[in-house]
Design an enzyme around this catalytic site. Structure first.
Site, PDB file in Angstrom:
ATOM      1  N   ASN A  25     -14.965  -4.364  -4.847  1.00 11.84           N
ATOM      2  CA  ASN A  25     -13.809  -4.729  -4.356  1.00 11.84           C
ATOM      3  C   ASN A  25     -13.391  -6.203  -5.363  1.00 11.84           C
ATOM      4  OD1 ASN A  25     -12.480  -6.799  -2.953  1.00 11.84           O
ATOM      5  ND2 ASN A  25     -13.781  -8.081  -1.850  1.00 11.84           N
ATOM      6  N   CYS A  28     -10.915  -9.665  -3.666  1.00 12.04           N
ATOM      7  CA  CYS A  28     -11.037 -10.511  -2.415  1.00 12.04           C
ATOM      8  C   CYS A  28      -9.957 -11.987  -3.220  1.00 12.04           C
ATOM      9  CB  CYS A  28     -12.211 -11.532  -2.282  1.00 12.04           C
ATOM     10  SG  CYS A  28     -12.677 -12.972  -1.500  1.00 12.04           S
TER      11      CYS A  28
END
Lengths: 262, 303
Positions: free
Chosen positions: B126, B129
């Protein structure tokens, strides 16, 4: 199709819808399977019809296993709850339930003080039914126009004390005044409360001063309702004094007041 | 019944539908409702090197046809994930995508290294975020930083690596190319769009973090556009997500170029959404005479 095979029934018929005040409605939902499992303090998660993304968590006001129904008393706060209030008997409602952790249920003979503030009053009714005349129910509202459920509480045999901020009904003032008096009359085994945070803070402080166990039902903006998405965070402190976020939907909505970071 | 199997590189999924990271925790809450083996895969809750407590509430607010959230990567940390959650997930007969995040490239690499010795099927890094102060989106909005963190993770693990991209950029294709050049085996997109709402009465933002990530049906057209652009810009598989609410949305995202589809907000609304979407996609394929779901990917006929 796998969906049909595994999906629980989420659609339930509305049996009745009654307006209690300008903004508060009482809805009875026919849901025998849910009523069978539900316990006092749990909630249901309703999805209004239309372009709504999130469900609305609503506390359970009555659990009628014989009739196979739940009663919900809720306040219209926005468009979603307005859509729910417009439901008519025979309409269906999308409901995920029962959810969350309820109140500890002591034996019926225990002395328990119940405190409800405004729209936090409804989840106290199943407890009043359980404890009957051994309980004291203290309700607080802004004024006479907002008062709800007093006849329902009286019917359970519970001693009822009504307070309003402006004195237009019952005694004038905060619920903590009659609460302190009730504690000194006879120390209860447990205090259960639901209502606005300032009220809960006051109730929890009184319980702590007097060494009485206290359980509070909290409200937070909620997502999935089952403990996965982690949005309805409530700051708590564990036995080691470490703070952490627990979740109102899964760990609550009922928490031990000592756990909550006030 | 169409054949729903799809491939992401060498990984085979029994169907293209994957609960997206963040809405599905580590699966435990949902297996009370249905066997997780019905799912194509599971993207687990974003996990960091150390435990994170997350942001102060409110963390969520409804918006027209969508929602804003700001959880702030609350998670128990990678060691607890590997010890307490991963073994069970790996026994669920579905593909596990371990979503990881970190404040620095080193932290991401360290987390990936720990996963390298497990049987997890894929790492979803990720870099997007929007709800944490360090790392997160900071990696995802610059080609250099995105390539740097991808490279660090690539060097730490031989696991198939998917990089989850932020839509909060000028050119998502440039970021996609940068992470593919740095060694990503796949890309997933879109993460949430950075948004904000204000309560007029209190003049306070509705989220305690002030800003949060917008998701749900409202962002679906943005997802379709970005999946299409990225699928045309890179040669690796694309996992599409962003406001998929039903089987037809999943079909549309696959047509745009997605090999598989993650589902987020729909699950927040309805725990059974992944099953409904698998069925809906299956029905659409049958109704339209498509025998294999995999054949749908990238079949849009642009003007």
């Amino acid at each position: 199709m796998i969906h049909d095979q595994y999906t629980e029934k989420l659609s339930f018929p509305v049996r009745s819808m009654t307006k209690l005040t300008e903004t508060i409605w009482s809805m009875v939902i026919e849901c025998p399977s849910v009523a069978e499992q539900a316990v006092p303090g749990q909630f249901v998660h309703l999805l209004p019809e239309g372009d709504f993304t999130l469900r609305r968590p609503i506390s359970i006001c009555e659990i009628d296993r014989q009739e196979g129904a739940l009663r919900l008393v809720f306040e219209v706060r926005g468009k979603g709850t307005a859509v729910l209030a417009a439901l008519k008997p025979g309409d269906t409602v999308n409901m995920l339930a029962p959810l969350g952790h309820g109140f500890t249920l002591l034996s019926r003979e225990s002395r328990v003080i119940l405190v409800g503030g405004g729209i936090g009053t409804p989840p106290m009714l199943p407890l009043a039914k359980h404890y009957g005349e051994n309980a004291v129910m203290i309700s607080g509202f802004r004024s006479e126009q907002q008062v709800i459920l007093q006849a329902d509480f009286a019917e359970t045999g519970t001693e009822t004390i009504l307070c309003t901020d402006d004195g237009s009904a019952g005694v004038k003032g905060l619920v903590t005044v009659p609460l302190a008096a009730a504690i000194s009359t006879k120390k209860p085994d447990l205090i259960c409360a639901c209502g606005p945070m300032p009220m809960l803070r006051g109730v929890a402080a009184l319980a702590k001063q007097n060494g009485i166990p206290c359980e509070v039902s909290l409200e937070e903006r909620m997502g999935c309702g089952i403990g996965a998405c982690l949005v309805c965070a409530c700051q708590t402190v564990d036995r080691n004094g470490d703070t952490q976020f627990l979740h109102v939907c899964k760990n609550g909505p009922v928490f031990n007041a000592e756990e909550v970071v006030w | 019944m169409a054949d729903l199997h799809v491939k992401i590189g060498d990984l085979t999924l029994k169907n293209p539908i994957i609960p997206a990271s963040g809405v599905f925790g580590y699966g435990r809450e949902y297996e009370k409702y249905y066997p997780l083996s019905l799912l194509g895969g599971i993207a687990t809750k974003g996990t960091t090197g150390a435990k994170r407590t997350g942001n102060i509430s409110p963390r969520i607010a409804e918006t027209p046809c969508g929602m804003l959230n700001s959880v702030g990567l609350q998670n128990p940390g990678i060691d607890a994930f590997i010890a307490n959650e991963l073994p069970h997930l790996l026994s669920c007969d579905t593909v596990i995508l371990a979503n990881i995040a970190g404040a620095t490239a080193e932290e991401c690499a360290e987390v990936a290294k720990k996963l390298d010795s497990t049987d997890v099927h894929m790492i979803e890094l990720n870099i997007s975020c929007p709800n944490v102060k360090q790392g997160g989106a900071a990696f995802g909005t610059s080609c250099t930083a995105a390539a740097q963190v991808t490279k660090a993770v690539r060097e730490a693990t031989k696991k198939p690596l998917c990089v989850k991209l932020s839509p909060n950029v000028t050119s998502i294709t440039e970021i996609a190319k940068a992470v593919v050049d740095a060694g990503a085996d796949a890309v997933s997109l879109i993460n949430t769009l950075l948004g904000m709402r204000i309560d007029l009465r209190t003049r306070r933002p509705v989220l305690h973090n002030n800003m949060g990530g917008l998701s749900g049906a409202a962002v679906f057209p943005v997802a379709v556009r970005m999946v299409w652009q990225v699928a045309n810009a890179v040669s690796v598989p694309v996992i599409g997500m962003g406001g998929v609410m039903n089987g037809e949305d999943a079909a549309e995202l696959m047509m745009a170029g997605a090999s598989a589809v993650e589902v987020g907000t729909a699950i927040v609304q309805d725990p059974f959404a992944p099953l409904r979407i698998i069925d809906g996609l299956n029905q659409w394929l049958d109704d339209n005479g498509v025998a294999n779901a995999a054949d749908l990917t990238g079949t849009v006929k642009p003007w």
